[in-house]
Design a protein around this motif. Sequence first.
Motif, PDB file in Angstrom:
ATOM      1  N   GLY A 109       0.807  -1.187   0.040  1.00 59.62           N
ATOM      2  CA  GLY A 109      -0.063  -0.063  -0.023  1.00 59.62           C
ATOM      3  C   GLY A 109       0.747   1.201  -0.156  1.00 59.62           C
ATOM      4  N   TYR A 110       2.133   1.234   0.321  1.00 65.42           N
ATOM      5  CA  TYR A 110       3.029   2.386   0.069  1.00 65.42           C
ATOM      6  C   TYR A 110       2.912   3.250  -1.217  1.00 65.42           C
ATOM      7  CZ  TYR A 110       4.751   0.881   4.565  1.00 65.42           C
ATOM      8  OH  TYR A 110       4.627   0.367   5.923  1.00 65.42           O
ATOM      9  N   GLY A 111       2.923   2.518  -2.433  1.00 66.54           N
ATOM     10  CA  GLY A 111       3.032   3.255  -3.418  1.00 66.54           C
ATOM     11  C   GLY A 111       1.503   3.960  -3.814  1.00 66.54           C
ATOM     12  N   THR A 112       0.534   3.140  -3.325  1.00 64.63           N
ATOM     13  CA  THR A 112      -0.712   3.625  -3.453  1.00 64.63           C
ATOM     14  C   THR A 112      -0.715   5.026  -2.681  1.00 64.63           C
ATOM     15  OG1 THR A 112      -1.703   1.614  -4.265  1.00 64.63           O
ATOM     16  CG2 THR A 112      -3.158   3.485  -3.303  1.00 64.63           C
ATOM     17  N   ASP A 113      -0.334   4.855  -1.447  1.00 58.00           N
ATOM     18  CA  ASP A 113      -0.398   6.090  -0.519  1.00 58.00           C
ATOM     19  C   ASP A 113       0.470   7.266  -1.265  1.00 58.00           C
ATOM     20  OD1 ASP A 113      -1.467   7.380   1.709  1.00 58.00           O
ATOM     21  OD2 ASP A 113       0.489   7.256   2.426  1.00 58.00           O
ATOM     22  N   MET A 114       1.574   6.918  -1.841  1.00 60.05           N
ATOM     23  CA  MET A 114       2.690   7.869  -2.620  1.00 60.05           C
ATOM     24  C   MET A 114       1.757   8.595  -3.390  1.00 60.05           C
ATOM     25  SD  MET A 114       6.215   5.748  -2.887  1.00 60.05           S
ATOM     26  CE  MET A 114       6.885   6.750  -4.094  1.00 60.05           C
ATOM     27  N   MET A 115       1.013   7.631  -4.449  1.00 60.11           N
ATOM     28  CA  MET A 115       0.383   8.227  -5.560  1.00 60.11           C
ATOM     29  C   MET A 115      -0.840   9.445  -4.984  1.00 60.11           C
ATOM     30  SD  MET A 115       0.307   8.930  -8.697  1.00 60.11           S
ATOM     31  CE  MET A 115       1.401   7.825  -9.538  1.00 60.11           C
ATOM     32  N   LYS A 116      -1.536   8.945  -4.112  1.00 60.76           N
ATOM     33  CA  LYS A 116      -2.519   9.766  -3.630  1.00 60.76           C
ATOM     34  C   LYS A 116      -2.092  10.952  -2.974  1.00 60.76           C
ATOM     35  CE  LYS A 116      -5.888   6.211  -2.340  1.00 60.76           C
ATOM     36  NZ  LYS A 116      -6.754   5.278  -1.371  1.00 60.76           N
ATOM     37  N   LEU A 117      -0.934  10.863  -2.447  1.00 59.73           N
ATOM     38  CA  LEU A 117      -0.487  12.225  -1.744  1.00 59.73           C
ATOM     39  C   LEU A 117       0.178  12.986  -3.049  1.00 59.73           C
ATOM     40  CD1 LEU A 117       0.260  13.378   0.888  1.00 59.73           C
ATOM     41  CD2 LEU A 117       2.311  12.230   1.055  1.00 59.73           C
ATOM     42  N   SER A 145      -2.428  -0.211  -8.651  1.00 64.21           N
ATOM     43  CA  SER A 145      -2.327   1.005  -7.774  1.00 64.21           C
ATOM     44  C   SER A 145      -2.746   2.262  -8.268  1.00 64.21           C
ATOM     45  CB  SER A 145      -0.936   0.928  -7.641  1.00 64.21           C
ATOM     46  OG  SER A 145      -0.383   1.941  -6.539  1.00 64.21           O
ATOM     47  N   TYR A 146      -2.338   2.477  -9.628  1.00 62.15           N
ATOM     48  CA  TYR A 146      -2.766   3.653 -10.238  1.00 62.15           C
ATOM     49  C   TYR A 146      -4.262   3.733 -10.493  1.00 62.15           C
ATOM     50  CZ  TYR A 146       2.363   3.924 -11.246  1.00 62.15           C
ATOM     51  OH  TYR A 146       3.761   3.870 -11.067  1.00 62.15           O
ATOM     52  N   GLU A 147      -4.958   2.657 -11.034  1.00 62.46           N
ATOM     53  CA  GLU A 147      -6.293   2.644 -10.919  1.00 62.46           C
ATOM     54  C   GLU A 147      -7.108   2.700  -9.594  1.00 62.46           C
ATOM     55  OE1 GLU A 147      -6.462  -0.349 -14.623  1.00 62.46           O
ATOM     56  OE2 GLU A 147      -6.631  -1.315 -12.741  1.00 62.46           O
ATOM     57  N   LYS A 148      -6.459   2.225  -8.538  1.00 65.84           N
ATOM     58  CA  LYS A 148      -6.865   2.552  -7.367  1.00 65.84           C
ATOM     59  C   LYS A 148      -7.164   4.117  -6.961  1.00 65.84           C
ATOM     60  CE  LYS A 148      -5.472  -1.390  -4.754  1.00 65.84           C
ATOM     61  NZ  LYS A 148      -4.445  -1.912  -3.735  1.00 65.84           N
ATOM     62  N   CYS A 149      -6.048   4.753  -7.274  1.00 70.06           N
ATOM     63  CA  CYS A 149      -5.801   6.138  -7.382  1.00 70.06           C
ATOM     64  C   CYS A 149      -6.797   7.179  -8.309  1.00 70.06           C
ATOM     65  CB  CYS A 149      -4.510   6.834  -7.415  1.00 70.06           C
ATOM     66  SG  CYS A 149      -3.389   6.066  -6.375  1.00 70.06           S
ATOM     67  N   GLY A 150      -7.479   6.430  -9.269  1.00 64.41           N
ATOM     68  CA  GLY A 150      -8.483   7.191 -10.141  1.00 64.41           C
ATOM     69  C   GLY A 150      -7.867   7.203 -11.629  1.00 64.41           C
ATOM     70  N   PHE A 151      -6.700   6.879 -11.641  1.00 64.49           N
ATOM     71  CA  PHE A 151      -5.985   6.877 -13.174  1.00 64.49           C
ATOM     72  C   PHE A 151      -7.093   6.115 -14.179  1.00 64.49           C
ATOM     73  CE2 PHE A 151      -2.633   8.687 -10.882  1.00 64.49           C
ATOM     74  CZ  PHE A 151      -1.898   9.706 -11.899  1.00 64.49           C
ATOM     75  N   ARG A 152      -6.970   6.545 -15.404  1.00 65.27           N
ATOM     76  CA  ARG A 152      -7.648   5.764 -16.487  1.00 65.27           C
ATOM     77  C   ARG A 152      -6.648   5.499 -17.436  1.00 65.27           C
ATOM     78  NH1 ARG A 152     -13.337   8.944 -17.117  1.00 65.27           N
ATOM     79  NH2 ARG A 152     -13.947   8.727 -15.023  1.00 65.27           N
ATOM     80  N   LEU A 153      -6.723   4.558 -18.038  1.00 67.00           N
ATOM     81  CA  LEU A 153      -5.822   3.970 -19.103  1.00 67.00           C
ATOM     82  C   LEU A 153      -6.382   4.828 -20.303  1.00 67.00           C
ATOM     83  CD1 LEU A 153      -3.461   1.915 -20.014  1.00 67.00           C
ATOM     84  CD2 LEU A 153      -5.281   0.468 -20.851  1.00 67.00           C
ATOM     85  N   GLY A 187     -15.001  10.000  -0.946  1.00 67.37           N
ATOM     86  CA  GLY A 187     -14.206   9.306   0.271  1.00 67.37           C
ATOM     87  C   GLY A 187     -13.201   8.409  -0.230  1.00 67.37           C
ATOM     88  N   GLU A 188     -12.898   8.146  -1.568  1.00 68.70           N
ATOM     89  CA  GLU A 188     -12.184   7.043  -2.034  1.00 68.70           C
ATOM     90  C   GLU A 188     -10.695   7.580  -2.252  1.00 68.70           C
ATOM     91  OE1 GLU A 188     -14.165   5.074  -5.462  1.00 68.70           O
ATOM     92  OE2 GLU A 188     -16.095   5.480  -4.524  1.00 68.70           O
ATOM     93  N   GLY A 189     -10.664   8.907  -2.350  1.00 70.34           N
ATOM     94  CA  GLY A 189      -9.393   9.344  -2.654  1.00 70.34           C
ATOM     95  C   GLY A 189      -8.498   9.612  -1.533  1.00 70.34           C
TER      96      GLY A 189
END
Length: 189
Positions: A109-117, A145-153, A187-189
């Motif tokens: 989860g560290y990479g996802t947290d990095m990207m959210k921040l 991880s990027y998809e969890k943060c909201g990125f789209r392909l 509340g997902e971001g």
Amino acid sequence: MKDLFRGELVHFTRDEPETIAKSEVRWQRDSEFIRLADSDPIRLHSEKAIKEWFEKQAEDGPKPERYSFSVRTLADDTYIGSLGLSVDLIHSEAWVGLGIGAREYWSKGYGTDMMKLCLQYAFSELCVERVSLGLHEYNPRALRSYEKCGFRLEGRTRKDLMREGQRYDSLWMGILREEWLELQKGGEG
């Protein structure tokens, strides 16, 4: 107001070149890490060369279009990776690159947290309209991880990368400010 430099698992800092070089030299000898982070052939650099490169970056001073951070854990302040944003001021877009070199922090989860921040910083502080990134198709962990943060392909460049005798696609992803704001409301971001 949220802390722009503190997530749930990590915080952003600015470390001295010597500190960065000690970790970076170890990480660059991990061929899996390098292949996930870069498409260029792997090259080895000495700790001295890495330190000198980071010192030169520090001497040149901050540039208005480049934002770089060291990433450390909140739990014990361990340096685990880095993150950089390159901002196109004309088009109000940022390109992000990040990496966690310390393997013991992969898939936790560290990479996802990095990207959210990172997204919070890019959209709240830099006020860009979109954030973009590229990755290799052989990195499904990053894609999730990027998809969890909201990125789209948004696209792919077919078979443009050769690794160990096999061809792979490059993937291109993005997230718009309004998409990120919607995630914050939900509340997902």
